[in-house]
Design a protein around this motif. Structure first.
Motif, PDB file in Angstrom:
ATOM      1  N   GLY A 138       0.792  -1.226   0.000  1.00  0.00           N
ATOM      2  CA  GLY A 138       0.000   0.000   0.000  1.00  0.00           C
ATOM      3  C   GLY A 138       0.820   1.268   0.000  1.00  0.00           C
ATOM      4  N   ARG A 139       2.166   1.138   0.029  1.00  0.00           N
ATOM      5  CA  ARG A 139       3.023   2.328   0.057  1.00  0.00           C
ATOM      6  C   ARG A 139       4.148   2.145  -0.956  1.00  0.00           C
ATOM      7  NH1 ARG A 139       5.873   3.480   4.228  1.00  0.00           N
ATOM      8  NH2 ARG A 139       5.675   5.732   4.078  1.00  0.00           N
ATOM      9  N   LEU A 140       3.750   1.906  -2.219  1.00  0.00           N
ATOM     10  CA  LEU A 140       4.732   1.581  -3.242  1.00  0.00           C
ATOM     11  C   LEU A 140       5.740   2.707  -3.422  1.00  0.00           C
ATOM     12  CD1 LEU A 140       5.580  -0.432  -5.501  1.00  0.00           C
ATOM     13  CD2 LEU A 140       4.192   0.944  -7.055  1.00  0.00           C
ATOM     14  N   LEU A 141       5.252   3.915  -3.720  1.00  0.00           N
ATOM     15  CA  LEU A 141       6.150   5.011  -4.065  1.00  0.00           C
ATOM     16  C   LEU A 141       6.384   5.981  -2.918  1.00  0.00           C
ATOM     17  CD1 LEU A 141       4.930   5.780  -7.691  1.00  0.00           C
ATOM     18  CD2 LEU A 141       6.770   4.274  -6.941  1.00  0.00           C
ATOM     19  N   GLU A 142       5.320   6.274  -2.155  1.00  0.00           N
ATOM     20  CA  GLU A 142       5.507   7.249  -1.083  1.00  0.00           C
ATOM     21  C   GLU A 142       6.435   6.726   0.008  1.00  0.00           C
ATOM     22  OE1 GLU A 142       1.504   5.181  -0.256  1.00  0.00           O
ATOM     23  OE2 GLU A 142       2.730   5.802  -1.957  1.00  0.00           O
ATOM     24  N   GLY A 143       6.626   5.402   0.069  1.00  0.00           N
ATOM     25  CA  GLY A 143       7.525   4.838   1.071  1.00  0.00           C
ATOM     26  C   GLY A 143       8.970   4.755   0.632  1.00  0.00           C
ATOM     27  N   VAL A 144       9.265   5.135  -0.634  1.00  0.00           N
ATOM     28  CA  VAL A 144      10.626   4.973  -1.156  1.00  0.00           C
ATOM     29  C   VAL A 144      11.660   5.777  -0.377  1.00  0.00           C
ATOM     30  CG1 VAL A 144      12.106   5.519  -3.129  1.00  0.00           C
ATOM     31  CG2 VAL A 144      10.017   4.198  -3.465  1.00  0.00           C
ATOM     32  N   PRO A 145      11.459   7.080  -0.121  1.00  0.00           N
ATOM     33  CA  PRO A 145      12.503   7.822   0.610  1.00  0.00           C
ATOM     34  C   PRO A 145      12.820   7.212   1.967  1.00  0.00           C
ATOM     35  CG  PRO A 145      10.947   9.338  -0.398  1.00  0.00           C
ATOM     36  CD  PRO A 145      10.359   7.968  -0.549  1.00  0.00           C
ATOM     37  N   ARG A 146      11.783   6.780   2.676  1.00  0.00           N
ATOM     38  CA  ARG A 146      12.051   6.199   3.988  1.00  0.00           C
ATOM     39  C   ARG A 146      12.745   4.845   3.865  1.00  0.00           C
ATOM     40  NH1 ARG A 146       8.152   5.655   9.325  1.00  0.00           N
ATOM     41  NH2 ARG A 146       9.633   4.421  10.533  1.00  0.00           N
ATOM     42  N   ARG A 147      12.327   4.015   2.880  1.00  0.00           N
ATOM     43  CA  ARG A 147      13.007   2.728   2.696  1.00  0.00           C
ATOM     44  C   ARG A 147      14.476   2.939   2.358  1.00  0.00           C
ATOM     45  NH1 ARG A 147       8.216   1.030   0.185  1.00  0.00           N
ATOM     46  NH2 ARG A 147       9.047   1.416  -1.904  1.00  0.00           N
ATOM     47  N   LEU A 148      14.749   3.942   1.548  1.00  0.00           N
ATOM     48  CA  LEU A 148      16.125   4.243   1.183  1.00  0.00           C
ATOM     49  C   LEU A 148      16.938   4.637   2.408  1.00  0.00           C
ATOM     50  CD1 LEU A 148      18.194   4.684  -1.072  1.00  0.00           C
ATOM     51  CD2 LEU A 148      17.251   6.975  -1.389  1.00  0.00           C
ATOM     52  N   GLN A 149      16.387   5.510   3.223  1.00  0.00           N
ATOM     53  CA  GLN A 149      17.080   5.944   4.435  1.00  0.00           C
ATOM     54  C   GLN A 149      17.286   4.776   5.395  1.00  0.00           C
ATOM     55  OE1 GLN A 149      14.725   8.362   7.108  1.00  0.00           O
ATOM     56  NE2 GLN A 149      16.526   9.495   7.810  1.00  0.00           N
ATOM     57  N   GLU A 150      16.256   3.963   5.566  1.00  0.00           N
ATOM     58  CA  GLU A 150      16.344   2.860   6.518  1.00  0.00           C
ATOM     59  C   GLU A 150      17.285   1.766   6.029  1.00  0.00           C
ATOM     60  OE1 GLU A 150      12.318   1.679   7.190  1.00  0.00           O
ATOM     61  OE2 GLU A 150      11.880   3.419   8.452  1.00  0.00           O
ATOM     62  N   THR A 151      17.307   1.534   4.723  1.00  0.00           N
ATOM     63  CA  THR A 151      18.239   0.554   4.178  1.00  0.00           C
ATOM     64  C   THR A 151      19.670   0.990   4.417  1.00  0.00           C
ATOM     65  OG1 THR A 151      16.660  -0.133   2.469  1.00  0.00           O
ATOM     66  CG2 THR A 151      18.986  -0.649   2.090  1.00  0.00           C
ATOM     67  N   GLY A 152      19.948   2.261   4.155  1.00  0.00           N
ATOM     68  CA  GLY A 152      21.287   2.779   4.397  1.00  0.00           C
ATOM     69  C   GLY A 152      21.680   2.680   5.861  1.00  0.00           C
TER      70      GLY A 152
END
Length: 400
Positions: A138-152
């Motif tokens: 349910g958060r395909l695109l809007e979750g990208v910045p946070r996933r990127l930060q959390e992955t790093g």
């Protein structure tokens, strides 16, 4: 592992006969198992959480921080998971834990940011099954910045020397990420994910391919940008990532023994063969990731977004090749690509010159490590895998 007949081949992947013809019966059997298998130990803990709620969460968090022995009468699935995590493989010793990851810190933070995003994550998102799981969240695109930060944050935390010892931040965070995957598997199956088409959600093949992206793809990307490592440094990082794979619930038969890019490429070829073609969500995720990291580069290296995005498009094409970039619909950036050549050559010359002075090389690495420790010590919002101080982000529908 059982015979391939016990694992129906997913219809959305390359056909089993194709894999047999290219790689042989044994490798095809391995992929048949990997495509249809998630992470039984972590999945069982998720079921305990949905059955018993916070009690299981608290037990798991305490066990991760203080060890299985600290728990009195732990939930069975939690006990089994912690026992596996604490069964340290024979190749793990003090030298690996304390210095095996040091070559990671021979490249600066902006290089890691680019290699993890335009390198690793763009390729992770090429997987249609992973893209579908993210879409179903349910958060395909809007979750990208946070996933990127959390992955790093997870990667840097896990790479800090000593951080993979039991109870230390990298150990805890890695198992937390493992549990997040387990929650996503359960959630996807409740929201229409079709395992007959793509295989089990976040299956062993997908996990191993992701492992390749955080090692082979990421480190190749850094080499492409001028931050090359020696053969010994590369081997050290791969060995370190064997242990990360153990904590992540990735079967040892898929990744252990790899100590070079050449060996990784042979396994990755098999994993890529069963991945399947990119889906529209893959392209959307790639664009969103590059746009997000362009903003981060402005913060990290004062590169204006209007300049950074074309550079990222050009680098992504260098990392993944023209065919993959075209399939993802990434635009060409000829001017940026032309400008990159002299910059990359200059980085490489500086790096080779620095290596000739061992004391200066060590100081530079220690500075990078110190900066990473400081960055990871900064307070911020809990990540998706640290929800409210607990190791899990549940996606429960039962209110627990």
């Amino acid at each position: 592992m059982t015979s391939h007949d016990d694992h129906p081949w997913p219809t959305g992947r390359a056909g089993r006969d194709v894999i047999v013809a290219q790689f042989g019966q044994g490798r095809a059997d391995l992929m048949g198992w990997a495509l249809t298998t998630g992470d039984p130990l972590a999945d069982a803990v998720v079921e305990e959480i949905h059955a018993h709620g916070r009690t299981v969460r608290v037990a798991l968090y305490k066990g991760l921080a203080s060890g299985l022995a600290s728990l009195t009468d732990p939930p069975p699935a939690v006990a089994a998971l912690l026992a596996q995590c604490e069964s340290v493989p024979g190749y793990v010793d003090d030298a690996l834990l304390d210095s095996g990851s040091l070559p990671f810190f021979s490249a600066p933070a902006p290089a890691h940011a680019i290699s993890l995003s335009a390198g690793a994550l763009v390729r992770v998102y090429e997987s249609p099954s992973i893209a579908k799981v993210l879409a179903l969240s349910g958060r395909l695109l809007e979750g990208v910045p946070r996933r990127l930060q959390e992955t790093g944050k997870w990667v840097v935390t896990a790479m800090l020397p000593g951080s993979l010892r039991r109870g230390e931040p990298g150990y805890v965070a890695t198992v937390q990420v493992r549990m997040l995957h387990a929650h996503m598997r359960r959630l996807a199956l409740t929201r229409g994910y079709d395992p007959e088409v793509y295989g089990a959600p976040v299956n062993q093949a997908d996990l191993a391919r992701t492992w390749m992206d955080f090692t082979l793809t990421s480190y190749r990307a850094e080499e492409t940008m001028g931050w090359a490592r020696t053969t010994a440094e590369t081997a050290s990082l791969y060995r370190y990532w064997w242990y990360i794979a153990h904590l992540m619930g990735i079967d040892a038969s898929l990744v252990e023994g790899i100590t070079s890019h050449q060996a990784a490429e042979r396994v990755d070829e098999l994993l890529q063969a069963v991945t399947g073609p990119a889906v529209p969500e893959s392209s959307q995720l790639a664009f969103a990731t590059l746009e997000a990291i362009a903003g981060d580069l402005h913060r990290l290296a004062r590169i204006p977004t209007r300049v950074g995005l074309p550079v990222l498009f050009a680098l992504t094409r260098r990392f993944h090749g023209r065919q993959a970039a075209d399939e993802l619909g990434l635009p060409r950036a000829a001017a940026a690509d032309t400008a990159l050549g002299p910059v990359i050559r200059r980085i490489g010359r500086r790096r080779r010159r620095l290596r000739r002075d061992p004391a200066a090389w060590q100081r530079r690495q220690e500075q990078a490590l110190s900066s990473a420790r400081e960055a990871m010590a900064q307070p911020d919002d809990p990540t998706a895998y640290q929800h409210d101080g607990q190791p899990l982000v549940a996606a429960p529908t039962d209110g627990k």
